[in-house]
Design a protein around this motif. Structure first.
Motif, PDB file in Angstrom:
ATOM      1  N   PHE A  45       8.568  16.385 -13.877  1.00 53.74           N
ATOM      2  CA  PHE A  45       8.226  15.892 -12.548  1.00 53.74           C
ATOM      3  C   PHE A  45       7.812  14.429 -12.609  1.00 53.74           C
ATOM      4  N   PHE A  46       6.978  14.082 -13.585  1.00 57.59           N
ATOM      5  CA  PHE A  46       6.465  12.710 -13.688  1.00 57.59           C
ATOM      6  C   PHE A  46       7.576  11.727 -14.017  1.00 57.59           C
ATOM      7  N   ILE A  47       8.425  12.065 -14.979  1.00 61.75           N
ATOM      8  CA  ILE A  47       9.483  11.142 -15.411  1.00 61.75           C
ATOM      9  C   ILE A  47      10.467  10.889 -14.275  1.00 61.75           C
ATOM     10  N   TYR A  48      10.898  11.951 -13.604  1.00 64.72           N
ATOM     11  CA  TYR A  48      11.850  11.798 -12.499  1.00 64.72           C
ATOM     12  C   TYR A  48      11.289  10.858 -11.429  1.00 64.72           C
ATOM     13  N   THR A  49      10.069  11.122 -11.007  1.00 65.69           N
ATOM     14  CA  THR A  49       9.506  10.364  -9.894  1.00 65.69           C
ATOM     15  C   THR A  49       9.077   8.955 -10.306  1.00 65.69           C
ATOM     16  N   ALA A  98       0.831  -1.207   0.000  1.00 67.55           N
ATOM     17  CA  ALA A  98       0.000   0.000   0.000  1.00 67.55           C
ATOM     18  C   ALA A  98       0.867   1.260   0.000  1.00 67.55           C
ATOM     19  N   PHE A  99       2.022   1.192   0.658  1.00 66.97           N
ATOM     20  CA  PHE A  99       2.915   2.354   0.665  1.00 66.97           C
ATOM     21  C   PHE A  99       3.298   2.736  -0.757  1.00 66.97           C
ATOM     22  N   TYR A 100       3.630   1.739  -1.571  1.00 68.21           N
ATOM     23  CA  TYR A 100       4.000   2.032  -2.953  1.00 68.21           C
ATOM     24  C   TYR A 100       2.810   2.576  -3.739  1.00 68.21           C
ATOM     25  N   ILE A 101       1.616   2.042  -3.485  1.00 64.40           N
ATOM     26  CA  ILE A 101       0.421   2.542  -4.175  1.00 64.40           C
ATOM     27  C   ILE A 101       0.215   4.023  -3.876  1.00 64.40           C
ATOM     28  N   PHE A 102       0.313   4.394  -2.613  1.00 63.87           N
ATOM     29  CA  PHE A 102       0.151   5.800  -2.248  1.00 63.87           C
ATOM     30  C   PHE A 102       1.318   6.644  -2.763  1.00 63.87           C
ATOM     31  N   TRP A 103       2.512   6.092  -2.708  1.00 61.36           N
ATOM     32  CA  TRP A 103       3.712   6.797  -3.182  1.00 61.36           C
ATOM     33  C   TRP A 103       3.579   7.167  -4.662  1.00 61.36           C
ATOM     34  N   GLU A 104       3.159   6.184  -5.466  1.00 58.93           N
ATOM     35  CA  GLU A 104       2.954   6.444  -6.889  1.00 58.93           C
ATOM     36  C   GLU A 104       1.692   7.264  -7.130  1.00 58.93           C
ATOM     37  N   GLY A 105       0.687   7.029  -6.283  1.00 55.43           N
ATOM     38  CA  GLY A 105      -0.577   7.724  -6.483  1.00 55.43           C
ATOM     39  C   GLY A 105      -0.475   9.225  -6.362  1.00 55.43           C
ATOM     40  N   MET A 106       0.515   9.717  -5.631  1.00 58.57           N
ATOM     41  CA  MET A 106       0.697  11.169  -5.499  1.00 58.57           C
ATOM     42  C   MET A 106       1.051  11.823  -6.822  1.00 58.57           C
ATOM     43  N   MET A 107       1.698  11.075  -7.715  1.00 60.45           N
ATOM     44  CA  MET A 107       2.186  11.678  -8.956  1.00 60.45           C
ATOM     45  C   MET A 107       1.049  12.178  -9.843  1.00 60.45           C
ATOM     46  N   PHE A 108      -0.029  11.406  -9.908  1.00 62.11           N
ATOM     47  CA  PHE A 108      -1.069  11.717 -10.884  1.00 62.11           C
ATOM     48  C   PHE A 108      -1.802  13.024 -10.570  1.00 62.11           C
ATOM     49  N   PRO A 109      -2.313  13.233  -9.347  1.00 68.93           N
ATOM     50  CA  PRO A 109      -2.955  14.520  -9.089  1.00 68.93           C
ATOM     51  C   PRO A 109      -1.988  15.695  -9.176  1.00 68.93           C
ATOM     52  N   MET A 110      -0.742  15.510  -8.740  1.00 69.13           N
ATOM     53  CA  MET A 110       0.226  16.605  -8.835  1.00 69.13           C
ATOM     54  C   MET A 110       0.583  16.890 -10.294  1.00 69.13           C
ATOM     55  N   TYR A 111       0.624  15.850 -11.125  1.00 67.53           N
ATOM     56  CA  TYR A 111       0.865  16.041 -12.555  1.00 67.53           C
ATOM     57  C   TYR A 111      -0.226  16.930 -13.148  1.00 67.53           C
ATOM     58  N   PHE A 134      20.914   1.716  -3.188  1.00 67.49           N
ATOM     59  CA  PHE A 134      20.890   2.695  -4.270  1.00 67.49           C
ATOM     60  C   PHE A 134      19.505   2.907  -4.879  1.00 67.49           C
ATOM     61  N   PRO A 135      18.751   1.847  -5.245  1.00 68.47           N
ATOM     62  CA  PRO A 135      17.407   2.125  -5.790  1.00 68.47           C
ATOM     63  C   PRO A 135      16.470   2.766  -4.777  1.00 68.47           C
ATOM     64  N   LEU A 136      16.553   2.345  -3.514  1.00 69.57           N
ATOM     65  CA  LEU A 136      15.693   2.962  -2.499  1.00 69.57           C
ATOM     66  C   LEU A 136      16.090   4.407  -2.259  1.00 69.57           C
ATOM     67  N   MET A 137      17.380   4.640  -2.108  1.00 64.71           N
ATOM     68  CA  MET A 137      17.844   5.990  -1.817  1.00 64.71           C
ATOM     69  C   MET A 137      17.565   6.939  -2.972  1.00 64.71           C
ATOM     70  N   LEU A 138      17.739   6.470  -4.202  1.00 68.28           N
ATOM     71  CA  LEU A 138      17.519   7.326  -5.365  1.00 68.28           C
ATOM     72  C   LEU A 138      16.072   7.795  -5.441  1.00 68.28           C
ATOM     73  N   ALA A 139      15.121   6.874  -5.239  1.00 70.52           N
ATOM     74  CA  ALA A 139      13.705   7.240  -5.291  1.00 70.52           C
ATOM     75  C   ALA A 139      13.354   8.242  -4.197  1.00 70.52           C
ATOM     76  N   MET A 140      13.881   8.013  -3.002  1.00 69.01           N
ATOM     77  CA  MET A 140      13.582   8.911  -1.886  1.00 69.01           C
ATOM     78  C   MET A 140      14.316  10.243  -2.021  1.00 69.01           C
ATOM     79  N   ALA A 141      15.527  10.211  -2.595  1.00 67.80           N
ATOM     80  CA  ALA A 141      16.284  11.447  -2.797  1.00 67.80           C
ATOM     81  C   ALA A 141      15.596  12.348  -3.822  1.00 67.80           C
ATOM     82  N   VAL A 142      14.992  11.761  -4.858  1.00 64.28           N
ATOM     83  CA  VAL A 142      14.270  12.559  -5.851  1.00 64.28           C
ATOM     84  C   VAL A 142      13.071  13.242  -5.213  1.00 64.28           C
ATOM     85  N   LYS A 143      12.351  12.516  -4.360  1.00 66.33           N
ATOM     86  CA  LYS A 143      11.170  13.097  -3.728  1.00 66.33           C
ATOM     87  C   LYS A 143      11.549  14.171  -2.709  1.00 66.33           C
TER      88      LYS A 143
END
Length: 495
Positions: free
Chosen positions: A163-167, A132-145, A208-217
């Motif tokens: 913004f969309f591509i980076y995240t 569910a964390f990932y669902i909400f994490w990704e779900g933020m992108m669409f309304p902000m887009y 690295f994959p975890l840190m990169l995703a969180m560093a972008v946000k």
């Protein structure tokens, strides 16, 4: 008995759906007002029943709904989640007050999108499993887009796509890492991941994959370049959401997932992450001082300010003393709250200036204090919090991190961190001098000072900044128990 937490989250999503489909355009703002009052009422009941230091509370397992066999999605909150949800409701209330008397293009869609963002972020701060964390994490992108791409400025399509591509790209990497950890741990709840016992080699690769995703946000230097474009092109409310809430999601994910799940890798990479954080504060601070676009300047200052958050989070791995770890982690969390208040108020202030002058250029804003003394005074108070003036909320968290570094004998990092306060003072005071002081320019015309509605929007966060600066224990005591548990996990995980 109904779970108040689930009702509060559901209230936001139901409100969004009704606003878009049922509520008439003339009644939209009144319905949103009712929805916000319901959210505050539910939150007040949660606060009244909340027991600080008692671990996860208001636990709710979503029955019969999961993508993965033998997995159940779970919601609950601790002190950290409670404070961040309070910040969320606080900022959305300010947005509502700011918009109440304004005419908005596609009004129903705009309000529905804002309520949807509120529900998404509220869910992310309270969910307790990676699915569910990932669902909400990704779900933020669409309304902000859509908030950037539909209601933004001239280059809104470019900013929204960037913004969309980076995240999105980095979030997919995070998903693969979380699925791997879940398989190794035998479960996907946060508690399962905390007990995963990954080897050092596994942790160093997964970092690295975890840190990169969180560093972008967050965002961290050098993966921060999407933020100035998004801020510059977003509407005032979109910028307030980005700075006040969505930038906190990256720091929250680091604290909730990255640090306790990969403690060995974090301990090895901590000095490098601290250096990157200091670069973000100093280098981006120098870039900030060179900006002539006020909105872009405030956006860059957010990047520099969030550098303090990551500085505190990763400096925890430089110590072996539990009290020092608690101190810097609490300092980082306090900075997230303080930054949400001050940066949100600064973006509101810019929006009020832009409505009058129709320009973002600081060189065309000289002498604003002559015609706008209220805005000048309130902007100054927010500026003092960004600088870290004692007596404001911005000072408390930074001071906690400085003390932790000095007590932990990290003198070099501590001195560099203190120096960063000078950098922040330079670019913020320079902004204030150029825009508000000095002779009035003819291009400014006759300006009208703040309306009653605008005064309320700025007075409330300024009051909160001063209150938390003088009485920081109000939220520190609430967060202390949950931060203490995370500190124990980090210390035990390091061996």
């Amino acid at each position: 008995m109904l779970n108040l937490l689930i009702v509060m989250i559901g209230n936001a999503f139901i409100g969004s759906a009704l606003t878009l489909s049922v509520i008439s355009k003339s009644m939209t703002r009144y319905f949103v007002a009712f929805n916000m009052l319901c959210s505050w009422g539910l939150y007040s009941m949660i606060v009244a029943d909340f027991l600080p230091g008692s671990g996860m509370q208001f636990i709710y397992d979503l029955p019969g709904w999961s993508f993965i066999r033998n997995h159940q999605i779970s919601f609950s909150i601790d002190g950290l989640s409670l404070v961040l949800i309070g910040l969320l409701l606080f900022i959305f209330s300010l947005i509502f007050i700011h918009l109440f008397t304004k005419s908005i293009r596609l009004q129903r869609s705009y309000w529905a999108t804002l309520l949807f963002v509120m529900g998404i972020v509220m869910g992310l701060f309270s969910v307790q499993d990676t699915v569910a964390f990932y669902i909400f994490w990704e779900g933020m992108m669409f309304p902000m887009y859509f908030l950037i791409g539909i209601w933004g400025g001239e280059n809104r399509y470019y900013a929204a796509m960037k913004f969309f591509i980076y995240t999105f790209a980095t979030s997919l990497m995070m998903l693969m890492a979380l699925l791997y950890i879940g398989v190794q741990a035998g479960g996907y709840s946060f508690s399962d991941l905390y007990q995963s016992n990954l080897s050092l080699a596994q942790q160093m690769v997964l970092f690295f994959p975890l840190m990169l995703a969180m560093a972008v946000k967050t965002p961290m230097w050098p993966v921060h370049t999407w933020l100035p474009d998004a801020h510059t092109e977003a509407s005032t409310e979109g910028s307030v959401l980005l700075a006040g809430l969505l930038l906190k999601v990256g720091g929250y994910a680091m604290l909730r997932l990255l640090l306790p799940v990969l403690p060995l890798a974090c301990a090895i990479y901590a000095p490098y992450m601290v250096v990157l954080s200091l670069i973000a504060i100093i280098y981006v601070g120098m870039l900030t001082s060179a900006q002539n676009d006020m909105k872009c300047l405030i956006a860059y200052s957010s990047i520099a300010h969030m550098g303090f958050v990551t500085l505190g989070l990763f400096s925890a791995f430089l110590f072996s003393d539990l009290d020092l770890i608690n101190l810097v982690l609490l300092g980082s969390c306090f900075i997230m709250v303080a930054h949400g208040l001050s940066s949100g108020a600064l973006f509101f202030s810019f929006g009020m200036i832009y409505e009058r002058l129709k320009t973002r250029s600081i060189t065309q804003m000289s002498g604003l204090s002559i015609d706008m003394p209220w805005l000048s005074a309130l902007f100054c108070m927010c500026l003092f919090s960004v600088i870290g003036l004692p007596g404001t909320a911005g000072f408390v968290g930074e001071w906690m991190i400085f003390v932790g570094l000095m007590k932990g004998s990290q003198w070099l990092f501590g001195i560099c961190a203190i120096f960063t306060m000078v950098v922040a003072a330079i670019y913020m005071l320079q902004l204030y001098r150029n825009a508000f002081l000095g002779p009035k320019l003819e291009v400014s015309g006759d300006l009208i000072d703040l309306s009653f509605n605008e005064k309320v929007v700025l007075l409330i966060p300024v009051g909160a900044i001063l209150f938390l600066g003088l009485f920081p224990g109000t939220i520190l005591n609430i967060m202390q128990g949950s931060i203490g548990e995370l500190s124990n996990l980090i210390l035990l995980g390091r061996g």
